[in-house]
Design a protein around this motif. Sequence first.
Motif, PDB file in Angstrom:
ATOM      1  N   GLU A 162       0.833  -1.207   0.000  1.00 59.56           N
ATOM      2  CA  GLU A 162       0.000   0.000   0.000  1.00 59.56           C
ATOM      3  C   GLU A 162       0.871   1.261   0.000  1.00 59.56           C
ATOM      4  OE1 GLU A 162      -2.881   1.887   3.231  1.00 59.56           O
ATOM      5  OE2 GLU A 162      -3.645  -0.024   2.450  1.00 59.56           O
ATOM      6  N   GLN A 163       1.929   1.247   0.786  1.00 59.37           N
ATOM      7  CA  GLN A 163       2.840   2.396   0.815  1.00 59.37           C
ATOM      8  C   GLN A 163       3.553   2.577  -0.522  1.00 59.37           C
ATOM      9  OE1 GLN A 163       5.304   1.581   4.214  1.00 59.37           O
ATOM     10  NE2 GLN A 163       3.884   2.559   5.631  1.00 59.37           N
ATOM     11  N   SER A 173       1.168   4.142  -2.856  1.00 56.06           N
ATOM     12  CA  SER A 173       1.000   5.550  -2.508  1.00 56.06           C
ATOM     13  C   SER A 173       2.144   6.391  -3.076  1.00 56.06           C
ATOM     14  CB  SER A 173       0.933   5.700  -0.989  1.00 56.06           C
ATOM     15  OG  SER A 173       0.942   7.048  -0.622  1.00 56.06           O
ATOM     16  N   LYS A 221      -0.091  14.503  -1.813  1.00 53.02           N
ATOM     17  CA  LYS A 221       0.382  13.405  -0.961  1.00 53.02           C
ATOM     18  C   LYS A 221      -0.803  12.725  -0.274  1.00 53.02           C
ATOM     19  CE  LYS A 221       3.707  12.402   2.727  1.00 53.02           C
ATOM     20  NZ  LYS A 221       2.902  11.656   3.641  1.00 53.02           N
ATOM     21  N   ALA A 231      -2.825  10.773  -2.834  1.00 54.87           N
ATOM     22  CA  ALA A 231      -2.139   9.532  -3.194  1.00 54.87           C
ATOM     23  C   ALA A 231      -2.323   8.461  -2.126  1.00 54.87           C
ATOM     24  CB  ALA A 231      -0.652   9.806  -3.422  1.00 54.87           C
ATOM     25  N   GLU A 232      -2.212   8.839  -0.850  1.00 52.32           N
ATOM     26  CA  GLU A 232      -2.404   7.875   0.237  1.00 52.32           C
ATOM     27  C   GLU A 232      -3.836   7.359   0.259  1.00 52.32           C
ATOM     28  OE1 GLU A 232      -1.130   9.841   3.797  1.00 52.32           O
ATOM     29  OE2 GLU A 232       0.977   9.844   3.182  1.00 52.32           O
ATOM     30  N   ALA A 280      -4.418   4.995  -2.720  1.00 51.42           N
ATOM     31  CA  ALA A 280      -3.761   3.697  -2.508  1.00 51.42           C
ATOM     32  C   ALA A 280      -4.540   2.838  -1.518  1.00 51.42           C
ATOM     33  CB  ALA A 280      -2.334   3.898  -2.027  1.00 51.42           C
TER      34      ALA A 280
END
Length: 116
Positions: A32-33, A36, A70, A73-74, A77
């Motif tokens: 997941e990171q 992201s 940011k 994006a997180e 994801a």
Amino acid sequence: MTDIPAPVQPTSGISTDTSRLASRANLKKAGEQFESVFIGMMLKSMRQAKLGDALFDSKEQDTFREMQDKQVAETMAAHQPIGIGKAMIDFLSRAQPDLQPGTTAAATAPGKSATP
């Protein structure tokens, strides 16, 4: 009989510790990171294209836009993945059979039993 040399230890500062990959939950979080970061890079690249000139561009607005991208994006994801994180998880889990989906080790978290 020939002598086999000892393995060369990496000196470039790259960690060889793979203990973080020991659980499916850690692997899923890493995927997941990774997704992201990938989405963030994609958004940044789109912003750099500057298809339109803004009338009131400022450094503060650019900073806020970077923080917003940011967060977007997180969120993307976590809730609407594009699939690159899942592909990474599948690739890394192939190296460790106990992390394959459907195995009892992958289905239970550490400290929990497999039976309800």
